[in-house]
Enzyme design. Structure first.
Site, short mmCIF file in Angstrom:
data_model
loop_
_atom_site.label_atom_id
_atom_site.label_comp_id
_atom_site.label_asym_id
_atom_site.label_seq_id
_atom_site.Cartn_x
_atom_site.Cartn_y
_atom_site.Cartn_z
N GLU A 36 0.86 -1.18 0.00
CA GLU A 36 0.00 0.00 0.00
C GLU A 36 0.90 1.23 0.00
O GLU A 36 1.88 1.25 0.73
CB GLU A 36 -0.90 0.04 1.23
CG GLU A 36 -1.93 1.16 1.13
CD GLU A 36 -2.91 1.20 2.32
OE1 GLU A 36 -2.73 0.46 3.29
OE2 GLU A 36 -3.83 2.00 2.23
N GLY A 79 2.94 2.44 10.84
CA GLY A 79 2.67 1.63 12.03
C GLY A 79 2.50 0.15 11.71
O GLY A 79 3.15 -0.70 12.31
N ALA A 80 1.61 -0.14 10.76
CA ALA A 80 1.33 -1.53 10.43
C ALA A 80 0.50 -1.59 9.16
O ALA A 80 0.03 -0.56 8.68
CB ALA A 80 0.57 -2.21 11.57
N MET A 81 0.32 -2.81 8.63
CA MET A 81 -0.37 -2.96 7.35
C MET A 81 -1.28 -4.18 7.36
O MET A 81 -0.85 -5.26 7.77
CB MET A 81 0.69 -3.05 6.24
CG MET A 81 0.11 -3.21 4.86
SD MET A 81 -0.93 -1.78 4.40
CE MET A 81 -2.11 -2.60 3.34
N GLU A 82 -2.49 -3.98 6.85
CA GLU A 82 -3.57 -4.97 6.99
C GLU A 82 -3.62 -6.01 5.88
O GLU A 82 -4.71 -6.53 5.58
CB GLU A 82 -4.91 -4.22 7.02
CG GLU A 82 -5.35 -3.56 5.69
CD GLU A 82 -4.97 -2.09 5.54
OE1 GLU A 82 -4.02 -1.64 6.22
OE2 GLU A 82 -5.63 -1.40 4.74
N ASN A 83 -2.51 -6.38 5.25
CA ASN A 83 -2.51 -7.39 4.18
C ASN A 83 -3.42 -8.56 4.54
O ASN A 83 -3.39 -9.05 5.66
CB ASN A 83 -1.09 -7.91 3.96
CG ASN A 83 -0.08 -6.81 3.96
OD1 ASN A 83 -0.16 -5.90 3.16
ND2 ASN A 83 0.84 -6.86 4.92
N HIS A 102 -6.88 -2.20 14.98
CA HIS A 102 -7.08 -1.44 13.73
C HIS A 102 -6.83 -2.33 12.51
O HIS A 102 -7.67 -2.41 11.61
CB HIS A 102 -6.14 -0.23 13.73
CG HIS A 102 -6.21 0.62 12.50
ND1 HIS A 102 -6.94 1.78 12.45
CD2 HIS A 102 -5.64 0.47 11.28
CE1 HIS A 102 -6.83 2.31 11.24
NE2 HIS A 102 -6.04 1.54 10.51
N GLU A 103 -5.69 -2.99 12.49
CA GLU A 103 -5.36 -3.81 11.32
C GLU A 103 -6.31 -4.99 11.20
O GLU A 103 -6.74 -5.35 10.10
CB GLU A 103 -3.91 -4.31 11.39
CG GLU A 103 -2.85 -3.21 11.56
CD GLU A 103 -2.98 -2.03 10.61
OE1 GLU A 103 -3.47 -2.21 9.48
OE2 GLU A 103 -2.60 -0.90 11.01
N HIS A 128 -9.62 -3.94 9.70
CA HIS A 128 -9.56 -3.71 8.25
C HIS A 128 -10.01 -4.95 7.47
O HIS A 128 -10.35 -4.83 6.29
CB HIS A 128 -8.12 -3.38 7.83
CG HIS A 128 -7.79 -1.92 7.80
ND1 HIS A 128 -8.63 -0.96 7.28
CD2 HIS A 128 -6.68 -1.25 8.20
CE1 HIS A 128 -8.04 0.24 7.36
NE2 HIS A 128 -6.86 0.09 7.93
N1 TRP Z 1 -3.17 0.86 5.72
C1 TRP Z 1 -2.19 1.07 6.73
C2 TRP Z 1 -2.97 1.33 8.00
O1 TRP Z 1 -3.72 2.22 8.09
C3 TRP Z 1 -1.31 2.24 6.44
C4 TRP Z 1 0.05 1.95 5.86
C5 TRP Z 1 0.92 1.05 6.29
C6 TRP Z 1 0.70 2.62 4.80
N2 TRP Z 1 2.06 1.14 5.58
C7 TRP Z 1 1.96 2.08 4.66
C8 TRP Z 1 0.34 3.67 3.95
C9 TRP Z 1 2.87 2.54 3.72
C10 TRP Z 1 1.24 4.11 3.00
C11 TRP Z 1 2.49 3.56 2.88
O2 TRP Z 1 -2.91 0.62 8.93
ZN ZN Z 2 -5.62 1.67 8.52
#
Ligand code: TRP
Ligand code: ZN
Length: 877
Positions: free
Chosen positions: A128, A268-272, A304-305, A308
Site C-alpha cells: 500500500e 505503524g502496520a499494514m492490513e494485508n 485497527h489492522e 480492516h
Molecule cells: N493501511 C495502513 C494502515 O492504516 C497504512 C500503511 C501502512 C501505509 N504502511 C503504509 C500507507 C505505507 C502508505 C504507505 O494501517
Molecule cells: Zn488503517
C-alpha cells in the site's frame, strides 16, 4: 530542480479499468539482490468499458527490470511492447488472455521500504498504496481485484518460514534442492493487500473460536529474540476478534490469521489479507521495556489492522481518493474498541487532544485537504491526520446523527451490499442513509470541504418566560484551492447546568431533557429551550460531538463550575483545558512583551481541589493536570513564538508546583501501584497520576522530590515508571540527569525499541549546544539511517527541542533540511513526513519564519521525489 515537475492526479478523471485480472499467479525465486518474479495474469477486457481497443498499460517502477513478457505463451518480441515512464504498454491484445511477465528485483538495496525489501535478515513487503508495481508490472489500482496464488522458492536453511496471503496449499522441493511453498487466497483483493514474508522466524501459536464455532489458527512471527514479547498482542488480537463479532457482527473469514513484526517499516502496520505486517514498535511489548502508552498503542494498532479485514479488505476503496472510506471508518472502530476495553472518557480526551493539536494544525496549513481529497501528486502524502482522524470524526458524527441501533443497521447494509466490491465514500453514506432513513445529503459536505469550522455561540435567558436561547454561528476559514466555504451540518451536543451545578431540564422539540443534540445547518441558527426554571450554564459540544473550534465567552467561575460539576466527563476536562489556555495565553503575551509573569490564583485553587478530592478518577485527574502542550498552544497562536510559549508553560508549571508541592508529594505517594505490573485501565490510571504528580513536585523547591526521582529511576520494575523518572530528570535539569541517561543506555542497549526512546529523549534535551548533541546522536553506534523508527526518534525529539530546533540563527532548520535532502533519495515517504514542521513556517514569528522559508527553498532546488516535491512546493505556494 527537475526540468518538468510531477503532475497531479484528479478525482474527476476517474475511469473504470479497461482490463480486469481474474487470477494472479506469482512465483518468487527469492535472492537477496536478484529475486526473479514470474507472474501469470489471467486478464480480460472490462465489460463495463464497452467495446474498446484501448492498449494494455501496466504500472511498473524504475527499480524493476523486465526480463521478458509473453501473451498466451507466446514470447513478445521487443517491437510488440513498449516501456514508457515506468509503464509497460502492449498495444494489441485479445479480449481474454494470460499475460506472463518476468522481472528482476533487488530487495537488499531497496531502501524505500516499499515493494519487496529486506529488514534485518528477512524478506518482507509493503504494497500500500502503490508498492506492488515495484515487484512486477500490474494494474496497480484498488478497483482491480484478483484471486492470488503465490509460490515462494527459497533456501530453507536460511528462510524456513515462507508466508503469503491465504492458506498454504502445497510444499515441496525444487530440482535445485530449494524449498517451495504455495499460498492461495480465495478472496479477490487489490494488489495493495498482497504480502510476502520469508525468514528464520520464531512463532507464537494460538486459536480463536468464532461465534459460528470455527477454529481460526492465530500466529505471530518475530525474529527469535523477540518472541517473548508478543503475548500482549496475541491477547489484544483475540479481544479484537470477539469485539468485532459482538459490536459489528463481523466474523473472520479465512482459517488462519498471521502477524509478522519487522524492524524497518515506514508506518505503524499494514492490513494485508490474512498476513498483517507490523512495525515492531506497534507489536512487541513487555512490562520491563514498554510504557503504558506503548501497550495501549499495541492494542489499538492490532485492533485497527484486524478490523480492516472487513472495513478495507472485504469492502475496499474504488480509488485512493476514497482512502478515508477504510481509514476513517477503521479508526472510528479501533477508537470505540479501546474505549470499550478501558475508560471511555480518557480515550475520548486523548483522541480529541491529538486531533485538536495535530489535525487542526494540518487543516490550517498549506497541506490542508478534504477528508476525500480531489487531487494529489503522491498518494503516500495523503495518509494524513485529516484522512484518518478527521475521517473517524465524520463516522462518529454519523453515529451521533443515527444513534447506536440505526448506525449498526447502516454498517450491516454497507457490508452486505458491497461485500467483494471496491466502493466510494458516497456508497458508505448511502448505506447509512438507506438503512436509517436519516437524510445525510447536506452532511456529505464534510467529505469535500477542508478546514476546521469555527462555531461561535451566544445565549440569552428570559427570566419572565423561562426561555433560553442559544444562537450558533459557523464559519470555515479558506484553505488552499478552496477560498469560499459552504455551511456544514454540525451535530452539537449540549447539556444545561444550573448555577448550583445541577442538571437543568428544558423543553426542546417535544422532548424534556437536560441533554440535546442540536442540528446546526445554516450559517446562523437560534435554538430555543422553554420551561427552563433558572439561568443555565451551557455545556457545549459534549464528548466533542463535532471536529470544530468552539467559542463561547465562559467566565472563569463558569469554567470552574463545569470542571467540578459537568456530568459529561469530556467537558470537565475541556473546561480545565480552557482555564489553563486562558492562563497561558496571558503568560505568553507577557513573555512576548517582556513583562514580568503574573497569574491568577483560580487555576491553582482548581488544581488544589482536584488533588485533595480522593473520590475522583485518578486517570481524569492526571489528564486535567497535564498542561496544554507546546504543540497545542502553537496551533492556537496567531503568530508562534516558541520561546515565549516554552517560557510561559515553564513558569506556570513551576508556580503550580510550588503552590501545591505538599499536595503533589502526597498524591505521588498515594498512587504507587503494588504488585505485578499490569497494563489495565486501573493500574495505568494510578501510574499516570503518580508520574504526573512527580513531574510537578520535581519542579518545586522541595529537594525531597529530587531524591524521589532518582529513587524511582533506580527502583522501577517497569518501563513506565523508569522512563517517567528519566524524562522528568531531563526536563527539570536534575543534577544526575546526565548520569541517568548514560545508565539507561547501558542498561538497555540491547533493546532497540528502548534505545529509540533514549534517542528521542536525548535529542529533545535542551542545552546551549543542542544541535551539536543531536549531530553526535546521529553518529552514535545505535543510530541507523536505514531504520525509520530511529530517524523519527532523533529528528522527532529534536523537533521538540525549542532551543535547538528554533535557534535564532536558523541552524536547527538547516540541519533538518539537510536530513530531508539525504533521505529524499533513500526513502521518499520518510523524507516527506519529516517536512511537516517546516510546513508551519508562515505562522512562526518573522525572524524564524524567514529562516524556515529559506530552507524550504533550498530543498526545492534539489532533484526531488514526488513525495517531497509535493509537500515543499505546496508549502511555498
Ligand atoms: N493501511 C495502513 C494502515 O492504516 C497504512 C500503511 C501502512 C501505509 N504502511 C503504509 C500507507 C505505507 C502508505 C504507505 O494501517
Ligand atoms: Zn488503517
Amino acid at each position: 530542480m527537475k526540468e518538468s515537475q510531477p503532475s497531479a492526479i484528479l478525482l474527476k478523471d476517474y475511469k473504470v479499468p479497461p482490463f480486469l485480472i481474474d487470477k494472479t499467479e506469482l512465483t518468487f525465486d527469492l535472492d537477496e539482490t536478484n529475486t526473479v518474479v514470474t507472474s501469470h495474469l489471467h486478464m480480460r477486457r472490462n465489460p463495463a468499458c464497452g467495446k474498446s481497443t484501448q492498449p494494455l498499460v501496466l504500472d511498473g517502477g524504475e527499480d524493476i527490470k523486465l526480463i521478458g513478457v509473453a501473451m498466451d505463451g507466446y514470447t513478445l518480441p521487443s517491437e510488440e511492447y513498449r516501456l514508457v515512464d515506468d509503464k509497460l504498454i502492449i498495444t494489441a491484445t485479445a479480449d481474454e488472455f494470460v499475460l506472463t511477465c518476468e522481472t528482476l528485483i533487488d530487495p537488499q538495496n531497496n531502501t524505500r521500504l516499499e515493494g519487496l525489501y529486506r529488514s534485518s535478515s528477512m524478506f518482507c513487503t509493503q504494497c500500500e498504496a502503490e508498492g506492488f508495481r515495484h515487484i512486477t508490472y500490474y494494474l496497480d489500482r484498488p478497483d482491480v481485484m484478483s484471486v492470488f496464488t503465490t509460490t515462494i522458492i527459497a533456501d530453507e536453511t536460511r528462510y524456513p518460514v515462507m508466508l503469503s496471503n491465504g492458506n498454504e496449499t502445497e510444499r515441496g522441493k525444487t530440482d535445485e534442492g530449494k524449498t517451495f511453498v504455495v499460498w492461495h487466497d480465495p478472496f479477490p483483493k487489490p494488489a495493495y493487500l498482497f504480502a510476502l514474508v520469508a525468514g528464520d522466524l520464531a512463532v507464537k501459536n494460538d486459536v480463536f473460536t468464532t461465534q459460528s464455532k470455527r477454529d481460526i489458527k492465530l500466529q505471530i512471527f518475530t525474529e527469535r529474540h523477540n518472541i517473548d514479547k508478543v503475548n500482549y498482542a496475541m491477547e489484544a488480537l483475540k479481544r479484537s476478534m470477539r469485539w468485532d463479532e459482538e459490536t459489528y457482527g463481523r466474523e473472520y473469514d479465512l482459517d488462519i490469521f498471521m502477524i509478522v513484526a519487522v524492524d524497518d517499516f515506514n508506518m505503524g502496520a499494514m492490513e494485508n489479507k490474512g498476513l498483517n505486517i507490523f512495525n515492531s514498535s506497534c507489536l512487541l511489548a513487555s512490562p520491563e521495556t514498554t510504557t503504558d502508552d506503548a501497550f495501549l498503542r499495541v492494542e489499538s494498532v492490532v485492533a485497527h489492522e484486524y478490523f480492516h479485514n472487513w472495513s478495507g479488505n472485504r469492502v475496499t476503496c474504488r480509488d485512493w481518493f476514497q482512502l478515508s472510506l477504510k481509514e476513517g471508518f477503521t479508526v472510528f472502530r479501533d477508537q470505540s474498541f479501546s474505549s470499550d476495553m478501558h475508560s471511555e472518557t480518557v480515550k475520548r480526551v486523548e483522541d480529541v487532544s491529538f486531533l485538536k493539536t495535530a489535525q487542526f494544525a494540518e487543516d490550517a496549513g498549506p497541506m490542508a485537504h478534504p477528508v476525500r481529497p480531489s487531487s494529489y501528486i503522491e498518494i503516500s502524502n495523503f495518509y494524513t491526520l485529516t484522512v484518518y482522524e478527521k475521517g473517524a470524526e465524520i463516522v462518529r458524527m454519523i453515529h451521533t446523527l443515527l444513534g447506536e441501533e440505526a448506525f449498526r443497521k447502516g454498517s450491516d447494509l454497507y457490508f452486505e451490499r458491497h461485500d467483494g466490491q471496491a466502493v466510494t465514500c458516497d456508497d458508505f453514506v448511502a448505506a447509512m442513509q438507506d438503512a436509517s432513513g436519516v437524510d445525510l445529503t447536506l452532511f456529505k459536505r464534510w467529505y469535500s470541504q477542508a478546514g476546521t469550522p469555527v462555531v461561535t455561540v451566544t445565549d440569552e435567558y428570559d427570566e419572565q418566560t423561562k426561555t433560553y436561547r442559544l444562537t450558533v454561528k459557523q464559519h470555515t476559514p479558506a484553505t488552499p484551492a478552496q477560498p469560499t466555504k459552504l455551511s456544514l451540518h454540525i451535530p452539537i451536543r449540549v447539556g444545561l447546568i444550573s448555577e448550583q451545578g445541577d442538571a437543568l431540564t428544558a423543553d426542546f422539540h417535544n422532548e424534556r431533557s437536560d441533554d440535546f443534540v442540536l442540528h446546526l445547518k445554516d450559517n446562523e441558527q437560534t435554538f430555543e429551550f422553554t420551561s427552563v426554571h433558572s439561568k443555565p450554564i451551557p455545556s457545549l459540544l459534549r464528548s466533542f460531538s463535532a471536529p470544530v473550534k468552539l467559542h463561547y465567552e465562559y467566565t472563569t467561575e463558569q469554567l470552574l463550575l463545569l470542571l467540578s460539576c459537568d456530568s459529561d466527563g469530556f467537558n470537565r476536562w475541556s473546561a480545565a483545558q480552557q482555564l489553563a489556555v486562558n492562563e497561558l495565553s496571558q503568560l505568553i503575551q507577557q513573555a512576548e512583551n517582556g513583562d514580568a509573569f503574573s497569574i491568577d490564583s483560580n487555576l491553582v485553587a482548581g488544581f488544589k481541589a482536584l488533588l485533595e478530592d480522593e473520590t475522583l478518577d485518578p486517570a481524569m485527574v492526571a489528564l486535567i493536570l497535564k498542561l496544554p502542550s507546546q504543540a497545542y498552544l502553537s496551533e492556537l497562536a496567531e503568530v508562534i513564538d516558541p520561546q515565549a510559549i516554552k517560557g510561559a508553560r515553564h513558569f506556570l508549571k513551576v508556580t503550580i508546583a510550588n503552590a501545591l508541592a505538599a499536595q503533589f508529594a502526597d498524591v505521588y505517594k498515594k498512587h504507587v501501584v503494588m504488585g505485578k505490573y499490569q497494563a489495565n485501565a486501573q493500574d495505568i490510571a494510578h501510574r499516570s497520576l503518580k508520574n504526573t504528580a512527580l513531574s510537578y513536585w520535581a519542579e518545586s523547591a522541595d529537594q525531597r522530590a529530587q531524591t524521589a526521582v532518582a529513587e524511582q529511576f533506580k527502583q522501577a520494575d517497569n518501563m513506565t515508571d523508569q522512563f517517567a523518572a528519566l524524562s522528568i530528570a531531563v526536563k527539570t535539569n536534575h543534577k544526575s540527569a546526565q548520569n541517568m541517561l548514560t545508565a539507561f543506555y547501558e542498561q538497555w542497549k540491547a533493546e532497540p525499541l528502548v534505545v529509540n526512546k533514549w534517542l528521542m529523549l536525548s535529542a529533545s534535551q535542551e542545552s546551549d549546544d543542542a544541535l551539536g548533541a543531536v549531530k553526535a546522536l546521529m553518529e552514535h553506534p545505535s543510530f541507523d539511517l536505514k531504520n525509520p523508527n530511529k530517524v523519527r526518534s532523533v529528528l522527532g525529539g529534536f523537533g521538540q527541542n525549542t532551543s535547538g530546533f528554533h535557534h535564532k540563527d536558523g541552524s536547527g532548520y538547516q540541519f533538518l533540511a539537510d536530513q530531508i535532502i539525504v533521505l529524499n533519495k533513500r526513502n521518499p515517504q520518510l523524507a516527506s513526513r519529516l517536512c511537516t514542521p517546516l510546513t508551519r513556517w508562515k505562522k512562526l514569528k518573522p525572524e524564524l519564519s524567514v529562516q524556515m522559508k529559506q530552507q524550504l527553498e533550498r530543498i526545492l532546488a534539489e532533484d526531488l521525489s514526488k513525495d517531497v516535491y509535493e509537500v515543499v512546493s505546496k508549502s511555498l505556494a
